[in-house]
Design an enzyme around this catalytic site. Structure first.
Site, PDB file in Angstrom:
ATOM      1  N   LEU A  33       0.823  -1.221   0.000  1.00 34.83           N
ATOM      2  CA  LEU A  33       0.000   0.000   0.000  1.00 34.83           C
ATOM      3  C   LEU A  33       0.857   1.272   0.000  1.00 34.83           C
ATOM      4  CD1 LEU A  33      -2.863  -1.099   2.472  1.00 34.83           C
ATOM      5  CD2 LEU A  33      -2.782  -1.316  -0.012  1.00 34.83           C
ATOM      6  N   LEU A  77       3.105  -6.959 -10.608  1.00 32.71           N
ATOM      7  CA  LEU A  77       3.001  -5.541 -10.968  1.00 32.71           C
ATOM      8  C   LEU A  77       3.566  -4.612  -9.904  1.00 32.71           C
ATOM      9  CD1 LEU A  77       0.161  -7.059 -12.116  1.00 32.71           C
ATOM     10  CD2 LEU A  77      -0.079  -4.802 -13.125  1.00 32.71           C
ATOM     11  N   ALA A  78       3.823  -5.124  -8.701  1.00 32.08           N
ATOM     12  CA  ALA A  78       4.353  -4.261  -7.638  1.00 32.08           C
ATOM     13  C   ALA A  78       5.705  -3.706  -8.088  1.00 32.08           C
ATOM     14  CB  ALA A  78       4.529  -5.043  -6.344  1.00 32.08           C
ATOM     15  N   ALA A  79       5.880  -2.409  -7.932  1.00 32.92           N
ATOM     16  CA  ALA A  79       7.138  -1.806  -8.383  1.00 32.92           C
ATOM     17  C   ALA A  79       7.279  -0.386  -7.871  1.00 32.92           C
ATOM     18  CB  ALA A  79       7.182  -1.779  -9.923  1.00 32.92           C
ATOM     19  N   GLN A  80       8.496   0.079  -7.868  1.00 32.13           N
ATOM     20  CA  GLN A  80       8.807   1.506  -7.789  1.00 32.13           C
ATOM     21  C   GLN A  80       8.621   1.980  -9.226  1.00 32.13           C
ATOM     22  OE1 GLN A  80       9.751   4.956  -8.042  1.00 32.13           O
ATOM     23  NE2 GLN A  80      11.431   3.914  -9.076  1.00 32.13           N
ATOM     24  N   TYR A 145      15.379   3.046 -13.479  1.00 28.32           N
ATOM     25  CA  TYR A 145      14.080   2.359 -13.592  1.00 28.32           C
ATOM     26  C   TYR A 145      14.095   1.389 -14.780  1.00 28.32           C
ATOM     27  CZ  TYR A 145       9.085   1.767 -14.732  1.00 28.32           C
ATOM     28  OH  TYR A 145       7.843   1.249 -15.062  1.00 28.32           O
ATOM     29  N   VAL A 189      -2.744  11.643 -18.486  1.00 29.52           N
ATOM     30  CA  VAL A 189      -4.204  11.699 -18.672  1.00 29.52           C
ATOM     31  C   VAL A 189      -4.876  12.058 -17.343  1.00 29.52           C
ATOM     32  CG1 VAL A 189      -6.282  10.360 -19.207  1.00 29.52           C
ATOM     33  CG2 VAL A 189      -4.243  10.109 -20.632  1.00 29.52           C
ATOM     34  N   ARG A 212       2.917  10.259 -27.370  1.00 31.76           N
ATOM     35  CA  ARG A 212       2.933   9.032 -26.584  1.00 31.76           C
ATOM     36  C   ARG A 212       1.846   8.096 -27.133  1.00 31.76           C
ATOM     37  NH1 ARG A 212       7.082  10.702 -25.514  1.00 31.76           N
ATOM     38  NH2 ARG A 212       8.034  11.249 -23.521  1.00 31.76           N
ATOM     39  N   GLY A 272      15.476  14.845 -20.702  1.00 28.83           N
ATOM     40  CA  GLY A 272      15.370  13.390 -20.801  1.00 28.83           C
ATOM     41  C   GLY A 272      14.063  12.908 -21.398  1.00 28.83           C
TER      42      GLY A 272
END
Ligand SMILES: NC(=O)c1ccc[n+]([C@@H]2O[C@H](COP(=O)([O-])OP(=O)(O)OC[C@H]3O[C@@H](n4cnc5c(N)ncnc54)[C@H](O)[C@@H]3O)[C@@H](O)[C@H]2O)c1
Length: 313
Positions: A33, A77-80, A145, A189, A212, A272
């Site tokens: 969370l 899918l959990a990620a920084q 990343y 968005v 994009r 970047g």
């Protein structure tokens, strides 16, 4: 099937959880969370086929949990998720995205999991020479990343070689839709939607011609569901539309859906930022039978409607 979804309290993960439950599956979410929320799981918690474990994916307890639950599939899918945070603190990014993925794979092995489906990012392509980026384009990570996501992909291949653990990597372009947070950098968005509905000035970086590839969250979820099956083992697929949309056009579409004036402010381009991005979805069609179904106008209407309903509640 019993599916374990890491990051299942987040934007994409929670939409995936709802779809898996609707399809009749049992779903266990592991999420700390840190950026996700229980609100995103309001629909899921009404099902007796759903469970949430508030746990960091790096925690060794994940291996015990998978040993107990024996999930057939893990969607990781959990990620920084922030490129900028990864530049500011690469060690933290690597800890969550590399160590976390290694822990998830160890858990999959311990839990006799058949397959892991992994959320990767177009960032792994760096500055691609061909747009839409083909499925077999060379990788060229240019941020911590991107490097940590690519490391995750390499770990998947390693565990497949070691233990025969199946995997599919899904390279996501710019995902948008209900539950995306306007905080942070990923969700232009949701940032425009939030600003235009609440009368907060919106900003376009550069002259508005940057492009994009926007893909609606339900379509991404459908890619995950297809990848949970037998197809696509050992492969990476792009999930995008192949269509480039400029920042300026995106702003106009959202302003129109929100009934707001189409008058963004302009600021210098950010260091970047890529001038253009889109990915080729054809290999995902051939390999997974997947294709994007939601046109940008419809997806934006749904997203604005969702944001409006949240303001009322
Ligand atoms: N949104 C996009 O456009 C996009 C594009 C490319 C790739 N992705 C990838 O898709 C995945 C989901 O992204 P999202 O946009 O839904 O982001 P999100 O922040 O809404 O979801 C990430 C979830 O992971 C959880 N989490 C973070 N660190 C954790 C940890 N150490 N242990 C357990 N849970 C943890 C968060 O609480 C959150 O619920 C991520 O892997 C991201 O890199 C997203």
């Amino acid at each position: 099937m019993r599916a374990l979804v890491t990051g299942g309290a987040g934007f994409i993960g929670s939409n995936l959880v709802d779809r898996l439950i609707a399809d009749g599956h049992e779903v266990v979410v592991v999420d700390d969370l840190s950026s996700g929320s229980r609100d995103n799981l309001a629909q899921a918690v009404t099902s007796d086929r759903f469970r949430l474990h508030e746990l960091d994916v790096r925690d060794p307890a994940l291996v015990d949990l998978a040993t107990e639950l024996q999930p057939e599939v893990i969607c990781h899918l959990a990620a920084q998720i922030s490129v900028r945070k990864s530049v500011a603190d690469p060690a933290h990014d690597a800890s969550v995205n590399v160590e976390g993925t290694a822990r998830v794979l160890a858990a999959a092995h311990a839990g006799h999991t058949r397959k892991v489906v992994f959320a990767s990012s177009v960032a792994v392509y760096g500055r691609p020479s061909t747009i839409p980026v083909p499925g077999d384009a060379p990788t060229d990570p240019r941020s911590p990343y991107a490097a940590s996501k690519l490391s995750g992909e390499i770990y998947l291949a390693t565990f497949r070689a070691l233990y025969g653990l199946e995997y599919t990597t899904l390279v996501l372009s710019n995902v948008y839709g209900p539950r995306q947070s306007p905080e942070g950098e990923a969700g232009v968005v949701s940032i425009f939607t939030d600003g235009l509905l609440n009368g907060v000035p919106t900003v376009v970086y550069g002259d508005g011609s940057q492009t994009r590839d926007y893909i609606y969250v339900d379509d991404v979820v459908d890619g995950f569901v297809r990848a949970c099956g037998q197809a696509g083992d050992g492969r990476r697929f792009n999930l995008g539309t192949g269509i480039q949309t400029t920042d300026r056009r995106l702003h106009s579409l959202i302003a129109d859906a929100a009934g707001a004036a189409d008058k963004p402010g302009f600021a210098p381009p950010r260091l970047g930022d890529l001038p253009a991005m889109a990915v080729d979805p054809v290999p995902a069609h051939e390999g997974l039978g997947w294709q994007p179904r939601t046109d940008l106008g419809t997806g934006i209407k749904n997203t604005v409607e969702w944001a409006r309903s949240r303001r009322r509640s």
